[in-house]
Write an enzyme that holds these catalytic residues in place. Structure first.
Site, mmCIF file in Angstrom:
data_model
loop_
_atom_site.group_PDB
_atom_site.id
_atom_site.type_symbol
_atom_site.label_atom_id
_atom_site.label_comp_id
_atom_site.label_asym_id
_atom_site.label_seq_id
_atom_site.Cartn_x
_atom_site.Cartn_y
_atom_site.Cartn_z
ATOM 1 N NE ARG A 122 -4.324 -2.367 1.735
ATOM 2 C CZ ARG A 122 -3.565 -3.444 2.392
ATOM 3 N NH1 ARG A 122 -2.287 -3.190 3.454
ATOM 4 N NH2 ARG A 122 -4.655 -4.029 2.486
ATOM 5 C CE LYS A 144 -0.445 13.634 -14.844
ATOM 6 N NZ LYS A 144 -0.605 13.857 -16.608
ATOM 7 C CD GLU A 186 8.031 16.380 -23.346
ATOM 8 O OE1 GLU A 186 6.856 17.127 -22.938
ATOM 9 O OE2 GLU A 186 7.384 15.018 -23.806
ATOM 10 C CE LYS A 228 5.569 17.215 -14.591
ATOM 11 N NZ LYS A 228 5.345 15.979 -15.837
ATOM 12 C CD GLU A 238 -3.648 16.036 -16.344
ATOM 13 O OE1 GLU A 238 -3.405 15.155 -15.529
ATOM 14 O OE2 GLU A 238 -3.599 16.406 -17.433
ATOM 15 N NE ARG A 242 0.693 17.153 -13.331
ATOM 16 C CZ ARG A 242 0.887 16.685 -12.693
ATOM 17 N NH1 ARG A 242 0.898 16.186 -11.074
ATOM 18 N NH2 ARG A 242 1.865 14.946 -13.052
ATOM 19 C CG ASN A 246 -1.686 17.530 -21.888
ATOM 20 O OD1 ASN A 246 -0.366 16.803 -21.970
ATOM 21 N ND2 ASN A 246 -2.462 17.148 -21.341
ATOM 22 C CG HIS A 249 1.728 15.902 -24.925
ATOM 23 N ND1 HIS A 249 2.879 17.309 -24.604
ATOM 24 C CD2 HIS A 249 2.106 15.091 -24.150
ATOM 25 C CE1 HIS A 249 3.342 16.669 -24.251
ATOM 26 N NE2 HIS A 249 3.670 15.424 -23.983
ATOM 27 C CG HIS A 253 -1.374 11.683 -26.603
ATOM 28 N ND1 HIS A 253 -1.708 12.476 -25.466
ATOM 29 C CD2 HIS A 253 0.019 11.350 -25.764
ATOM 30 C CE1 HIS A 253 -0.835 12.251 -24.249
ATOM 31 N NE2 HIS A 253 -0.334 11.605 -25.131
ATOM 32 C CG HIS A 266 6.417 10.973 -25.466
ATOM 33 N ND1 HIS A 266 4.647 11.048 -25.687
ATOM 34 C CD2 HIS A 266 6.537 12.330 -25.035
ATOM 35 C CE1 HIS A 266 3.835 12.136 -24.543
ATOM 36 N NE2 HIS A 266 5.245 13.131 -24.335
HETATM 37 N N1 LIG Z 1 4.821 9.939 -15.341
HETATM 38 C C1 LIG Z 1 4.748 10.769 -15.833
HETATM 39 O O1 LIG Z 1 4.451 12.562 -15.754
HETATM 40 C C2 LIG Z 1 5.323 11.410 -17.743
HETATM 41 C C3 LIG Z 1 5.302 12.117 -18.280
HETATM 42 C C4 LIG Z 1 6.043 12.057 -19.648
HETATM 43 C C5 LIG Z 1 6.643 10.941 -19.639
HETATM 44 N N2 LIG Z 1 6.165 9.496 -19.327
HETATM 45 C C6 LIG Z 1 6.713 7.943 -19.816
HETATM 46 O O2 LIG Z 1 7.956 7.853 -20.151
HETATM 47 C C7 LIG Z 1 8.024 7.533 -20.541
HETATM 48 C C8 LIG Z 1 9.253 7.663 -22.251
HETATM 49 O O3 LIG Z 1 10.301 8.047 -21.160
HETATM 50 P P1 LIG Z 1 11.961 7.641 -21.862
HETATM 51 O O4 LIG Z 1 11.825 8.826 -23.440
HETATM 52 O O5 LIG Z 1 13.131 8.093 -20.909
HETATM 53 O O6 LIG Z 1 11.821 6.553 -22.588
HETATM 54 P P2 LIG Z 1 12.911 5.130 -21.398
HETATM 55 O O7 LIG Z 1 12.851 5.128 -20.404
HETATM 56 O O8 LIG Z 1 12.225 4.004 -22.744
HETATM 57 O O9 LIG Z 1 14.375 5.429 -21.915
HETATM 58 C C9 LIG Z 1 14.287 5.528 -23.656
HETATM 59 C C10 LIG Z 1 15.719 5.138 -23.335
HETATM 60 O O10 LIG Z 1 17.377 5.229 -23.211
HETATM 61 C C11 LIG Z 1 17.849 4.087 -23.026
HETATM 62 N N3 LIG Z 1 18.400 5.006 -21.098
HETATM 63 C C12 LIG Z 1 17.943 6.017 -20.619
HETATM 64 N N4 LIG Z 1 18.720 6.366 -20.395
HETATM 65 C C13 LIG Z 1 20.091 6.384 -20.494
HETATM 66 C C14 LIG Z 1 21.294 6.779 -20.203
HETATM 67 N N5 LIG Z 1 21.669 7.630 -19.167
HETATM 68 N N6 LIG Z 1 22.449 6.333 -21.111
HETATM 69 C C15 LIG Z 1 21.416 5.951 -22.517
HETATM 70 N N7 LIG Z 1 20.728 4.701 -22.428
HETATM 71 C C16 LIG Z 1 19.846 5.481 -22.033
HETATM 72 C C17 LIG Z 1 16.308 3.233 -22.212
HETATM 73 O O11 LIG Z 1 17.113 2.131 -21.636
HETATM 74 C C18 LIG Z 1 15.453 3.372 -23.225
HETATM 75 O O12 LIG Z 1 15.897 2.364 -24.538
HETATM 76 C C19 LIG Z 1 6.958 6.530 -21.484
HETATM 77 O O13 LIG Z 1 6.657 5.804 -20.882
HETATM 78 C C20 LIG Z 1 6.090 7.626 -20.883
HETATM 79 O O14 LIG Z 1 4.729 7.560 -21.309
HETATM 80 C C21 LIG Z 1 5.768 9.687 -18.089
HETATM 81 ZN ZN LIG Z 2 4.987 14.365 -23.312
#
Ligand SMILES: NC(=O)c1ccc[n+]([C@@H]2O[C@H](COP(=O)([O-])OP(=O)(O)OC[C@H]3O[C@@H](n4cnc5c(N)ncnc54)[C@H](O)[C@@H]3O)[C@@H](O)[C@H]2O)c1
Ligand SMILES: [Zn+2]
Length: 366
Positions: A122, A144, A186, A228, A238, A242, A246, A249, A253, A266
């Site tokens: 929990r 989030k 971003e 942010k 949100e 917040r 987007n 987005h 999306h 993304h």
């Molecule tokens: N929670 C939130 O508020 C929020 C906001 C935006 C996006 N997201 C989520 O984030 C995700 C995308 O995140 P991302 O773009 O970081 O993708 P990811 O976590 O898949 O990382 C991208 C790639 O980079 C590699 N990597 C990470 N750090 C590295 C480093 N220092 N050196 C070399 N390689 C490295 C990873 O292994 C992966 O292959 C999505 O699932 C999205 O929905 C969440």
């Molecule tokens: Zn985004």
């Protein structure tokens, strides 16, 4: 060291940013979390291989006992079965309510690690050490967490704020050029939403940003986090404000979904979405054409974006079935000028169609 507070209902926490911070992570966490000992690090192999050692050395020095919870790499593993597997591992390793979860990786590790922390027994304390630009400027801030379902992205999740976020821009040195750039969109978004100076940094310091010059990178990350943090502090769950995060987005999306989440990262989809948003804002008379052109130029200056193999109609159709559709209305975040955006829900369909046609043809230009 830059320190930025995030003020949320449960407990205020700090985002700390410094080049080389990984080596101090243990001390920083110890100061914050004197009671914890076992740390379960949710991470992926590439990050573990490249950056695991300085982190664990630092954690051990400060009296933590680190364990690794590795998850397979890729967005497709951001799903409930992964959370179940990791929770089983936690149980096997004897994790109790005093365990600390540390999400160490990109947004995927952050979302999975955070969600795991929100549900295991929990709710456990957790901290974020994001390692992609996208995770450093966006995903790690705001609490989030969640995973995808077959029916759509991020459909199961929870708000669970971290106890701390530690950002070391040095880890970005091993990121591929494409991932690095995708995250920068971003950050540029944060500038358009509410920080003219940040936007101008993108206009004026292109070469240093591309070369990953440490001081410059640290500055743009800090500015993006500040924006942010400000928005999240004002609207943790949100309900309203917040939503401005987007920007780009709504169409972004739709582009991701329409291309099966395979063709565009993304950030790249958001980049096209921001260009479309600038053009829509111009069409509906909310944004002057010189400012719109400046935004489009700033996005495009970050480098080549993938071609859009879509039809404009299919995007508009998808927008109408988008989850942000409420009462048949599609919400757009539209810039009024650089540093100021608003939520608009009565954008005429022809304006959207025209903007999508434009980004599509732009993407096919040499
Ligand atoms: N929670 C939130 O508020 C929020 C906001 C935006 C996006 N997201 C989520 O984030 C995700 C995308 O995140 P991302 O773009 O970081 O993708 P990811 O976590 O898949 O990382 C991208 C790639 O980079 C590699 N990597 C990470 N750090 C590295 C480093 N220092 N050196 C070399 N390689 C490295 C990873 O292994 C992966 O292959 C999505 O699932 C999205 O929905 C969440
Ligand atoms: Zn985004």
């Amino acid at each position: 060291m830059v320190s930025i507070p995030v003020e949320v209902a449960a407990r205020c926490y700090e985002v700390k940013i410094e080049d080389g911070l990984l080596a101090k992570a243990g001390d920083l966490l110890r100061a914050q979390l004197p009671e914890h000992r076992s740390v379960f690090i949710v991470t992926v192999d590439p990050v573990l291989r490249k950056w695991g050692r300085p982190l664990t050395t630092s954690l051990r020095k400060s009296g933590f006992l680190p364990h690794f919870l590795r998850l397979p790499e890729g967005e497709r593993y951001k799903r409930l079965s992964t959370v179940e597997e990791l929770a089983d591992k936690l149980a096997k390793l004897g994790a109790d309510r005093d365990a600390l979860i540390l999400a160490f990786g990109g947004g995927v590790a952050g979302d999975v690690g955070g969600f795991l922390a929100s549900v295991y027994m929990r709710g456990l304390d957790f901290v974020q050490i994001p390692t992609t630009v996208l995770a450093q400027v966006d995903a790690s801030i705001g609490g989030k967490t969640g995973v995808n379902l077959k029916a759509g992205k991020n459909l199961v999740g929870a708000f669970h704020q971290p106890r701390a976020v530690l950002i070391d821009p040095a880890v970005l040195s091993t990121l591929s050029a494409r991932e690095y750039r995708a995250g920068l969109y971003e950050s540029l978004k944060a500038g358009i939403i509410g920080d003219v100076q940040l936007f101008e940094e993108f206009e004026n310091n292109r070469a240093a940003i591309a070369a990953r010059e440490p001081k410059t990178v640290e500055r743009i990350i800090a500015a993006s986090v500040r924006l942010k943090a400000r928005v999240v502090s004002a609207d943790e769950r949100e309900y309203g404000l917040r939503r401005i995060l987007n920007l780009g987005h709504t169409i972004g999306h739709a582009l991701e979904a329409e291309t099966g989440y395979r063709k565009l990262l993304h950030g790249e989809a958001v980049a096209w979405g921001m260009i479309a948003a600038a053009r829509i804002a111009e069409f509906v008379g909310r944004l002057g054409s010189p400012e719109s052109a400046r935004m489009v130029a700033a996005v495009r200056a970050l480098g080549p974006l993938p071609k859009l193999e879509i039809t404009s109609r299919s995007i508009v159709r998808r927008l109408l079935s988008d989850k942000k559709t409420r009462g048949g209305k599609v919400h757009f975040i539209l810039p009024g000028r650089i540093g100021e955006v608003e939520v608009v829900n009565n954008v005429p369909e022809p304006a959207v169609l025209e903007a999508v046609k434009e980004i599509r043809s732009l993407s096919h230009l040499k």
